[in-house]
Scaffold this motif. Sequence first.
Motif, PDB file in Angstrom:
ATOM      1  N   LYS A   1      23.841 -13.783   0.063  1.00  0.00           N
ATOM      2  CA  LYS A   1      22.842 -14.828   0.312  1.00  0.00           C
ATOM      3  C   LYS A   1      21.509 -14.483  -0.350  1.00  0.00           C
ATOM      4  O   LYS A   1      20.832 -15.356  -0.894  1.00  0.00           O
ATOM      5  N   GLU A   2      21.124 -13.202  -0.304  1.00  0.00           N
ATOM      6  CA  GLU A   2      19.877 -12.773  -0.935  1.00  0.00           C
ATOM      7  C   GLU A   2      19.948 -12.979  -2.447  1.00  0.00           C
ATOM      8  O   GLU A   2      19.003 -13.477  -3.051  1.00  0.00           O
ATOM      9  N   LYS A   3      21.091 -12.634  -3.061  1.00  0.00           N
ATOM     10  CA  LYS A   3      21.254 -12.847  -4.505  1.00  0.00           C
ATOM     11  C   LYS A   3      21.203 -14.337  -4.836  1.00  0.00           C
ATOM     12  O   LYS A   3      20.596 -14.742  -5.837  1.00  0.00           O
ATOM     13  N   GLU A   4      21.834 -15.168  -4.014  1.00  0.00           N
ATOM     14  CA  GLU A   4      21.806 -16.620  -4.230  1.00  0.00           C
ATOM     15  C   GLU A   4      20.379 -17.160  -4.124  1.00  0.00           C
ATOM     16  O   GLU A   4      19.965 -18.000  -4.919  1.00  0.00           O
ATOM     17  N   ARG A   5      19.626 -16.651  -3.133  1.00  0.00           N
ATOM     18  CA  ARG A   5      18.232 -17.079  -2.963  1.00  0.00           C
ATOM     19  C   ARG A   5      17.407 -16.711  -4.184  1.00  0.00           C
ATOM     20  O   ARG A   5      16.642 -17.519  -4.714  1.00  0.00           O
ATOM     21  N   ILE A   6      17.570 -15.469  -4.651  1.00  0.00           N
ATOM     22  CA  ILE A   6      16.816 -15.008  -5.824  1.00  0.00           C
ATOM     23  C   ILE A   6      17.195 -15.844  -7.052  1.00  0.00           C
ATOM     24  O   ILE A   6      16.320 -16.280  -7.815  1.00  0.00           O
TER      25      ILE A   6
ATOM     26  N   ILE B   1      31.112  -6.545   6.278  1.00  0.00           N
ATOM     27  CA  ILE B   1      31.214  -7.941   5.821  1.00  0.00           C
ATOM     28  C   ILE B   1      29.876  -8.646   5.996  1.00  0.00           C
ATOM     29  O   ILE B   1      29.419  -9.360   5.096  1.00  0.00           O
ATOM     30  N   GLN B   2      29.226  -8.444   7.135  1.00  0.00           N
ATOM     31  CA  GLN B   2      27.906  -9.064   7.362  1.00  0.00           C
ATOM     32  C   GLN B   2      26.898  -8.588   6.321  1.00  0.00           C
ATOM     33  O   GLN B   2      26.107  -9.369   5.796  1.00  0.00           O
ATOM     34  N   GLU B   3      26.927  -7.298   6.018  1.00  0.00           N
ATOM     35  CA  GLU B   3      26.024  -6.743   5.007  1.00  0.00           C
ATOM     36  C   GLU B   3      26.304  -7.374   3.642  1.00  0.00           C
ATOM     37  O   GLU B   3      25.382  -7.751   2.922  1.00  0.00           O
ATOM     38  N   MET B   4      27.585  -7.533   3.294  1.00  0.00           N
ATOM     39  CA  MET B   4      27.947  -8.154   2.013  1.00  0.00           C
ATOM     40  C   MET B   4      27.487  -9.613   1.986  1.00  0.00           C
ATOM     41  O   MET B   4      26.970 -10.094   0.967  1.00  0.00           O
ATOM     42  N   GLU B   5      27.689 -10.323   3.108  1.00  0.00           N
ATOM     43  CA  GLU B   5      27.247 -11.724   3.182  1.00  0.00           C
ATOM     44  C   GLU B   5      25.733 -11.822   3.024  1.00  0.00           C
ATOM     45  O   GLU B   5      25.219 -12.700   2.330  1.00  0.00           O
ATOM     46  N   PHE B   6      25.004 -10.915   3.673  1.00  0.00           N
ATOM     47  CA  PHE B   6      23.547 -10.900   3.572  1.00  0.00           C
ATOM     48  C   PHE B   6      23.124 -10.669   2.123  1.00  0.00           C
ATOM     49  O   PHE B   6      22.254 -11.367   1.594  1.00  0.00           O
ATOM     50  N   LYS B   7      23.745  -9.663   1.462  1.00  0.00           N
ATOM     51  CA  LYS B   7      23.401  -9.370   0.073  1.00  0.00           C
ATOM     52  C   LYS B   7      23.721 -10.564  -0.835  1.00  0.00           C
ATOM     53  O   LYS B   7      22.957 -10.884  -1.748  1.00  0.00           O
TER      54      LYS B   7
END
Length: 108
Positions: free
Chosen positions: A30-35, A22-28
């Motif tokens: 957030k990274e997609k949202e940032r990009i 879940i943490q990995e999915m949340e990180f990904k």
Amino acid sequence: AQEKARIQQEEEEARRAERNRIQEMEFKLKEKERILQEEQQAHEKARKEDQARQQTERNRIQEMEFKLKEKERILREKEEAHERARVLREEEEARLQIERRIQETELR
């Protein structure tokens, strides 16, 4: 007892693995949202720059049109002044011719 401890350990490892997933999915995410946000900002910046370029070009064209109209006005005024001067010269020449004729007839 050992079996119960082993089951608890497996359950704990499964929960830990699930939390990590879940943490990995949340990180990904957030990274997609940032990009995506960076891309949107870049797009907005490019749009504003394009608008500014277009406005600058419109201003330049308006200035050129104004200068052209001003040159046309000055040229028209010069042509009108030359025409008035030509008419005045012709009138003066006609007046002088009339005066010469009058003088010639008076001399006779």
